[in-house]
Design an enzyme around this catalytic site. Structure first.
Site, PDB file in Angstrom:
ATOM      1  N   SER A 271       0.830  -1.206   0.000  1.00  0.00           N
ATOM      2  CA  SER A 271       0.000   0.000   0.000  1.00  0.00           C
ATOM      3  C   SER A 271       0.863   1.254   0.000  1.00  0.00           C
ATOM      4  O   SER A 271       1.960   1.276   0.582  1.00  0.00           O
ATOM      5  CB  SER A 271      -0.890  -0.009   1.251  1.00  0.00           C
ATOM      6  OG  SER A 271      -1.466   1.252   1.485  1.00  0.00           O
TER       7      SER A 271
ATOM      8  N   TYR B  20      -2.252  -0.056  10.195  1.00  0.00           N
ATOM      9  CA  TYR B  20      -2.435  -0.674   8.888  1.00  0.00           C
ATOM     10  C   TYR B  20      -1.180  -0.512   8.037  1.00  0.00           C
ATOM     11  O   TYR B  20      -0.672  -1.479   7.448  1.00  0.00           O
ATOM     12  CB  TYR B  20      -3.638  -0.057   8.170  1.00  0.00           C
ATOM     13  CG  TYR B  20      -3.754  -0.481   6.721  1.00  0.00           C
ATOM     14  CD1 TYR B  20      -4.206  -1.753   6.386  1.00  0.00           C
ATOM     15  CD2 TYR B  20      -3.391   0.385   5.697  1.00  0.00           C
ATOM     16  CE1 TYR B  20      -4.288  -2.156   5.057  1.00  0.00           C
ATOM     17  CE2 TYR B  20      -3.470  -0.011   4.369  1.00  0.00           C
ATOM     18  CZ  TYR B  20      -3.913  -1.275   4.055  1.00  0.00           C
ATOM     19  OH  TYR B  20      -3.990  -1.666   2.735  1.00  0.00           O
TER      20      TYR B  20
END
Length: 318
Positions: A127, A152
């Site tokens: 990501s 995350y």
């Protein structure tokens, strides 16, 4: 080629599975239909290809070695494309432990499966969040990513590290792909474009955190899938690539474009900035262009129009 796709019922996973089947590959989809958002949406995603003769669905959890074993023995995979993850920056701040369990331990289970079953190639979905509030723009794969600002993001950085370890120790070809804000038909309902669009259509205020100056590198799903397919075809050694549009857009500009696509004005509810939100994302895709032949082509206005058309014609609900 036989390919195991984790997270096959999700947004990116369902689009990739469709493309792979269209290209003549055999796909085993592993997904636990996590209720992070309505499972009916994921079942609808699966319905696009669930009856295809070259597709097999395995309902299972990447954290459970027995489930992964079932997926790996259904068809002996030549490659794993590991897209499954616990998603969401803000929810990870509220409940970090499950994020570690799924995104780090689950990725390790998948890598162990690749080692055990001698699956030679592995694609890992990372990501753009790993860059944190990177001061240098655009973000390049060689930039320091030691300062993620959400659990995350930290789990995605950890996933890249464990992937490198397995590539080094067990001679597995592994490519990590840093996705930059993917959008398009079937986008998760909790993400900004989808969430904003539904609120606009329902004449409800949209939550805008900050003054609208935050910038994101929104990347249309077809361009993301083109990049994944190119990475699959060229997976060798250990590599990291950015997959983005390389055209960051301010939040207020995004809202204006979304209003145009939907043909309706938004009602704005301004709120304070949220912890974990980065100021901007901006992909340097030079490496992906040179080594993968990656060339994103979808302008935001075009992609949003396609998304808006899909949204207006779908029965999907939140």
């Amino acid at each position: 080629m036989n390919i195991l796709v984790t997270g096959a019922a999700g947004f990116i996973g369902s689009h990739l599975t469709e493309r792979l089947l269209a290209d003549g590959h055999t796909v085993v989809g592993l997904d636990n239909l996590d209720p992070f958002y309505d499972m009916a949406i994921k079942r609808q995603n699966l319905s696009n290809f669930n009856q295809h003769e070259n597709f097999t669905f395995v309902l299972g959890d990447i954290c459970e070695p027995e489930d992964v074993e079932r997926a790996c023995t259904e068809q002996k995979p030549d490659m794993i494309v590991h897209l499954a993850a616990k998603a969401g920056v803000r929810p990870s701040i509220l409940a970090p432990v499950p994020y570690h369990q799924v995104n780090v331990e689950g990725t390790t289970v998948m890598l162990e499966a690749a080692r055990h079953y001698k699956i030679p190639k592995f694609i890992f979905a990372s990501s753009s969040s790993v860059y944190g509030n990177n001061e240098k723009i655009p973000f390049a794969e060689t930039d320091n990513v030691d300062y993620p600002i959400s659990p995350y993001a930290a789990t995605k950085k950890a996933g890249e590290l464990i992937c490198y370890t397995y590539s080094h120790l067990h001679d597995i070809d592994i490519t990590c792909l840093r996705f930059f804000t993917a959008y398009g038909p079937r986008q998760r309902p909790d993400l900004a474009i989808h969430k904003f669009a539904r609120l606009i259509l329902d004449d409800k205020p949209i939550p805008v955190y900050g003054d609208g100056s935050m910038r994101r590198d929104y990347t249309y799903i077809d361009d993301i899938i083109d990049g994944v397919r190119a990475a699959m075809d060229r997976c060798s050694g250990y590599n990291i690539y950015n997959l983005g549009e390389s055209q960051p857009i301010r939040l207020d500009e995004l809202i204006a474009e979304l209003e145009n696509a939907l043909g309706k004005k938004a009602i704005i509810n301004r709120l304070p900035l949220q912890p974990g939100d980065v100021n901007q994302t901006y992909a340097d895709v030079t490496k992906a262009k040179l080594e993968l032949g990656y060339h994103p082509t979808t302008e935001l206005s075009v992609g949003l129009k396609r998304f808006a058309d899909w949204l207006k014609n779908t029965n999907t609900t939140e």
